[in-house]
Write an enzyme that holds these catalytic residues in place. Structure first.
Site, PDB file in Angstrom:
ATOM      1  N   HIS A   9      44.618  42.084  46.580  1.00  0.00           N
ATOM      2  CA  HIS A   9      44.097  40.886  46.648  1.00  0.00           C
ATOM      3  C   HIS A   9      45.194  39.823  46.959  1.00  0.00           C
ATOM      4  O   HIS A   9      44.836  38.578  46.461  1.00  0.00           O
ATOM      5  CB  HIS A   9      42.763  40.463  45.630  1.00  0.00           C
ATOM      6  CG  HIS A   9      41.730  41.086  45.873  1.00  0.00           C
ATOM      7  ND1 HIS A   9      40.681  41.014  46.696  1.00  0.00           N
ATOM      8  CD2 HIS A   9      41.494  42.487  45.229  1.00  0.00           C
ATOM      9  CE1 HIS A   9      39.736  41.902  46.765  1.00  0.00           C
ATOM     10  NE2 HIS A   9      40.419  43.029  45.736  1.00  0.00           N
ATOM     11  N   ASN A  12      33.070  41.051  46.101  1.00  0.00           N
ATOM     12  CA  ASN A  12      33.656  41.264  47.371  1.00  0.00           C
ATOM     13  C   ASN A  12      32.498  41.149  48.314  1.00  0.00           C
ATOM     14  O   ASN A  12      31.339  40.809  48.042  1.00  0.00           O
ATOM     15  CB  ASN A  12      34.134  43.040  47.517  1.00  0.00           C
ATOM     16  CG  ASN A  12      35.295  43.436  46.858  1.00  0.00           C
ATOM     17  OD1 ASN A  12      36.288  42.387  46.770  1.00  0.00           O
ATOM     18  ND2 ASN A  12      35.295  44.541  46.700  1.00  0.00           N
TER      19      ASN A  12
HETATM   20 FE1  HDD Z   1      39.686  43.995  41.218  1.00  0.00          FE
HETATM   21  C1  HDD Z   1      41.676  41.500  42.013  1.00  0.00           C
HETATM   22  C2  HDD Z   1      37.271  42.410  43.183  1.00  0.00           C
HETATM   23  C3  HDD Z   1      37.635  46.833  41.222  1.00  0.00           C
HETATM   24  C4  HDD Z   1      41.898  45.395  39.098  1.00  0.00           C
HETATM   25  N1  HDD Z   1      39.474  42.217  42.359  1.00  0.00           N
HETATM   26  C5  HDD Z   1      40.398  41.195  42.304  1.00  0.00           C
HETATM   27  C6  HDD Z   1      39.894  40.043  43.154  1.00  0.00           C
HETATM   28  C7  HDD Z   1      38.847  40.444  43.568  1.00  0.00           C
HETATM   29  C8  HDD Z   1      38.374  41.792  43.262  1.00  0.00           C
HETATM   30  C9  HDD Z   1      37.962  39.747  44.571  1.00  0.00           C
HETATM   31  C10 HDD Z   1      40.855  38.938  43.324  1.00  0.00           C
HETATM   32  C11 HDD Z   1      40.489  37.919  42.543  1.00  0.00           C
HETATM   33  C12 HDD Z   1      41.310  36.644  43.052  1.00  0.00           C
HETATM   34  O1  HDD Z   1      40.951  36.034  43.969  1.00  0.00           O
HETATM   35  O2  HDD Z   1      42.164  36.207  42.268  1.00  0.00           O
HETATM   36  N2  HDD Z   1      37.958  44.454  42.105  1.00  0.00           N
HETATM   37  C13 HDD Z   1      37.153  43.840  42.764  1.00  0.00           C
HETATM   38  C14 HDD Z   1      35.771  44.485  43.005  1.00  0.00           C
HETATM   39  C15 HDD Z   1      35.850  45.660  42.526  1.00  0.00           C
HETATM   40  C16 HDD Z   1      37.208  45.734  41.786  1.00  0.00           C
HETATM   41  C17 HDD Z   1      34.754  43.720  43.770  1.00  0.00           C
HETATM   42  C18 HDD Z   1      34.938  46.618  42.442  1.00  0.00           C
HETATM   43  C19 HDD Z   1      33.494  46.596  42.248  1.00  0.00           C
HETATM   44  N3  HDD Z   1      39.615  45.867  40.504  1.00  0.00           N
HETATM   45  C20 HDD Z   1      38.832  46.921  40.288  1.00  0.00           C
HETATM   46  C21 HDD Z   1      39.014  47.790  39.293  1.00  0.00           C
HETATM   47  C22 HDD Z   1      40.318  47.260  38.668  1.00  0.00           C
HETATM   48  C23 HDD Z   1      40.627  45.986  39.415  1.00  0.00           C
HETATM   49  C24 HDD Z   1      38.420  49.175  39.066  1.00  0.00           C
HETATM   50  C25 HDD Z   1      41.047  48.030  37.754  1.00  0.00           C
HETATM   51  C26 HDD Z   1      40.511  48.932  36.806  1.00  0.00           C
HETATM   52  N4  HDD Z   1      41.555  43.472  40.780  1.00  0.00           N
HETATM   53  C27 HDD Z   1      42.047  44.222  39.693  1.00  0.00           C
HETATM   54  C28 HDD Z   1      43.230  43.353  39.193  1.00  0.00           C
HETATM   55  C29 HDD Z   1      43.306  42.170  40.081  1.00  0.00           C
HETATM   56  C30 HDD Z   1      42.046  42.257  40.913  1.00  0.00           C
HETATM   57  C31 HDD Z   1      44.551  44.407  39.286  1.00  0.00           C
HETATM   58  C32 HDD Z   1      44.640  41.623  40.863  1.00  0.00           C
HETATM   59  C33 HDD Z   1      44.752  40.246  40.737  1.00  0.00           C
HETATM   60  C34 HDD Z   1      43.723  39.929  39.625  1.00  0.00           C
HETATM   61  O3  HDD Z   1      43.142  40.910  39.219  1.00  0.00           O
HETATM   62  O4  HDD Z   1      43.873  38.939  39.104  1.00  0.00           O
HETATM   63  O5  HDD Z   1      43.410  43.221  37.889  1.00  0.00           O
END
Ligand code: HDD
Length: 706
Positions: free
Chosen positions: A86, A159
């Site tokens: 993202h 999402n």
């Molecule tokens: Fe995630 C970012 C949505 C599963 C780990 N995720 C991130 C963002 C969104 C989502 C909208 C951007 C937030 C922003 O604008 O700063 N992610 C989801 C949804 C998931 C999902 C709807 C499943 C239902 N994500 C998911 C899993 C993991 C992560 C299973 C790790 C185990 N996601 C992350 C992250 C991020 C992220 C690596 C990257 C930047 C952040 O968190 O702030 O931790």
């Protein structure tokens, strides 16, 4: 403490963040004021910002030049790591208003105090692409929401798709590695059309439901404004007695749903890589800020027991026909950020940010996320004090605790006491108002396992597919063919078609045919036999949930010198009346002189304003103008693309030579081609435009539709 200030003015529609800590408030003001003396970070006035300090006119630069060194030092450290997923996103401020209380289910004030207005921030994003990638990648869109409630910050990190690829967070790094650029070559950028992605997917049957959504037009939205948002997981609401209910969160755009065609997406990415962010910026600037309803599906443990699938499985939806979505409030996004980095880039969403009355379910994906988001902020923002950054700091409530120090601490406790309990006074825990976890009974064997209740991977994928209109089904097939055609390994293509056979045989055949597979592969082995009895759900289709009017959409009006002023003016008047917007596209950006001698100002020179940027087009030309444009490749593309993309096209008779040269012959002039003779022809055209596309046309213009 930080608070949101007033709007800075009607035009910029930005919301100012003031902060009482560290002088940040003053820093924000400095950037906006004219004629202030430029200073160093230490506040020392600067006399010369054009030349570094040198020994003589042509001599070496001196180390003594502290201003020069500070400036370069700061520049060298401007970048922070982009989000691991993202990375490309765009945010705006807004306000949430509650219309209906959920006090029966939760103590959360934001969900119980009707009329309460809660400031909020939303960041939309693509998942796979780097920060500098383009907006119209075929991808899931992030829909992350931070509510600054009176009881602390509540984040829904959702999402625009209500399910996910995987069921257990332990697979997230594999999913993302496979989706992003391949590690040896560093490409492809912002797309899943490559071997690694489809290899992983074809070996991960639990992803099949999500794949149906991602291959649908949901993954190429026309605008952030026309997307739904979903919290995905089952969460918990907790009432005053400590009783828990399950809840799924939905955001429903009041503007209706809308997507683009893949062929449009490809062209928009070239014409305007910032298409989505510009669209949101403009909508706020022009005073038509987008709105979403917050909806909830609430259900109890009995329903969870009875439901065909496991409510803890993030690859499943609960159809709205089974548990209706209650719309309980509305939010409006009506203010820009003032500084992209300070707000959109530094905002830190965490699924673990909940407030009293809201809790977590045991969904293993959610449980893993609760660790990952907090952890990633430390890497990205560099300090456990990222909560002190104004965009992340709570705004509707005080913050008191004894956490201290660390890099960039802005908010250390004052005075002698920094521990609890103590005999000095200071903040204390509050058993009445404080956060209470749901007192759930849990027991079991410690084991690494996947619940058998998560094993059906195809039935809801099929349900999604049969809920689509024929054109939407065609687009899913086209997308699969396109994506798999970019896989070099035939075995991966065939393996995917094997999965499709468990979803829908006609889809499997269409994709196998599109790929030119020599034979239909065997159906993939399924742990649980796919069900064919799940009924279609209208809520899953974009076309069935389109807008009621053309409001918020954009028309491109192609004009030339001597074009009929009456019609241009009638169009402009009616477009405004229905709440839509327009851009004048002309051979010169200065615009055109109409047949009554008036000038109409151009927004785009024809080369910079292809019809893919608009929802409908109008061709208002003079005979000379049409004759000239008929010689111009870009003008011909303007018309032929609008036609191929099933848009409604208004034209004057004098534009016919251009239409003809664009390859649209008399028999192709369908009901989506609307002849304008007089001003009264304009309103019916705009009424028709509310349908957005004449989808039947696609079956005539696309070889794959045959
Ligand atoms: Fe995630 C970012 C949505 C599963 C780990 N995720 C991130 C963002 C969104 C989502 C909208 C951007 C937030 C922003 O604008 O700063 N992610 C989801 C949804 C998931 C999902 C709807 C499943 C239902 N994500 C998911 C899993 C993991 C992560 C299973 C790790 C185990 N996601 C992350 C992250 C991020 C992220 C690596 C990257 C930047 C952040 O968190 O702030 O931790």
């Amino acid at each position: 403490m930080s608070k949101i200030g007033e709007d800075t003015g009607a035009k910029s529609k930005a919301r100012t963040f003031e902060t009482e800590v560290g002088g940040g408030g003053e820093l924000h003001q400095i950037a906006g004021k004219k004629d202030e003396t430029l200073t160093t970070q230490q506040g020392v006035p600067i006399a010369d910002d054009q030349n570094s300090l040198k020994l003589g006119e042509r001599g070496p630069t001196l180390l003594e030049d502290f201003h020069f060194r500070e400036k370069i030092f700061h520049f060298d450290h401007e970048r922070i790591p982009e989000r691991v997923v993202h990375a490309r996103g765009f945010g705006a401020h807004g306000t949430f208003t509650l219309h209906e209380s959920l006090s029966e289910f939760t103590t959360a004030k934001i969900l119980t105090e009707v009329g309460e207005q809660t400031p909020m921030f939303v960041r939309f994003s693509t998942v796979a692409g780097n920060k500098g990638s383009f907006d119209l990648a075929r991808d899931v869109r992030g829909f992350a929401v931070k509510f600054y409630t009176k009881e602390g910050n509540w984040d829904i990190v959702g999402n625009n798709i209500p399910v996910f690829f995987i069921q257990d967070a332990i697979k997230f790094p594999d999913l993302i590695h496979a989706a992003k650029q391949e590690p040896d070559r560093g490409f492809p950028q912002a797309q899943t059309a490559h071997d690694n992605f489809w290899d992983f997917i074809s070996l991960t049957p639990e992803s099949m439901h999500m794949i149906m959504w991602v291959m649908s037009d949901r993954a190429i939205p026309r605008s952030f404004r026309f997307m739904e948002g979903f919290g995905v997981h089952s969460f918990r609401l907790i009432d005053a007695q400590g009783k828990g209910s399950f809840v799924k969160f939905h955001f429903k755009p009041r503007q209706g749903l809308q997507s683009v065609l893949w062929n449009e997406a490809v062209k928009i990415n070239g014409a305007d890589p910032d298409y989505h962010r510009r669209d949101l910026w403009d909508a706020i600037d022009l005073g038509s800020p987008p709105e979403w309803d917050l909806g909830v599906q609430i259900f109890d443990d009995d329903f969870a027991e009875r439901f065909e699938f496991d409510v803890l499985d993030a690859t499943k939806i609960i159809p709205e026909e089974q548990v209706p979505v209650r719309r309980i409030g509305t939010f409006v996004l009506d203010a820009h950020v003032e500084n992209f980095f300070a707000e959109t880039e530094q905002v830190a969403f965490c699924t673990q940010n909940v407030v009293p009355g809201i809790g977590f379910s045991n969904d293993p994906l959610l449980q893993g996320r609760n660790f990952s988001y907090l952890d990633t902020q430390l890497k990205r923002l560099g300090s456990p004090n990222f909560t002190h950054i104004p965009i992340n700091a709570p705004k509707g409530c005080p913050v008191h605790n004894f956490q201290q120090d660390g890099h960039m601490a802005m908010r250390n406790p004052k005075g002698r006491v920094n521990y609890e309990p103590n005999s000095w006074g200071g903040p204390r825990e509050n058993p009445d108002a404080g956060y209470r976890h749901l007192a759930a009974q849990e027991s079991g064997t410690k084991q690494q396992t996947r619940s058998p209740s998560f094993a059906d991977h195809y039935s809801q994928a099929r349900q999604f597919f049969i809920s689509q209109t024929p054109i939407e089904q065609k687009h899913i097939g086209d997308a699969l063919v396109f994506e798999l055609s970019k896989c070099e390994r035939p075995d991966i293509r065939a393996r995917m078609v094997g999965h499709l056979r468990n979803i829908d045989e006609s889809l499997a055949k269409a994709v196998a045919g599109g790929l030119g597979l020599p034979a239909l592969p065997d159906a993939a082995p399924a742990a649980v036999a796919p069900r064919a009895d799940l009924p279609p759900s209208d809520a899953l289709s974009i076309v069935k949930n389109g807008p009621e009017s053309f409001a918020g959409r954009k028309i491109g009006i192609l004009v030339s010198d001597d074009a009929p002023a009456e019609l241009v003016k009638a169009l402009v008047k009616e477009i405004k009346a229905v709440g839509a917007v327009y851009e004048i596209v002309a051979p010169h950006v200065a615009g055109a002189k109409l047949d009554d001698g008036s000038m109409v100002e151009g927004k785009q020179k024809i080369d910079g304003g292809p019809s893919v940027l608009y929802d409908a087009v109008a061709l208002i030309l003079s005979p000379d103008g049409a004759a000239q444009l008929a010689q111009d490749k870009t003008a011909k593309d303007f018309v032929s693309d609008a036609y191929a993309h099933c848009k409604f096209i208004a034209y004057v008779d004098d534009a016919l030579p251009l239409i003809d040269r664009a390859g649209i012959a008399e028999p192709d002039m369908d009901e989506g081609m609307v002849r304008l003779e007089k001003a009264s022809d304009v309103p019916p055209f705009l009424t028709m435009c509310a349908q957005l596309r004449l989808w039947e046309r696609e079956f005539k213009v696309d070889l794959d539709a045959a």
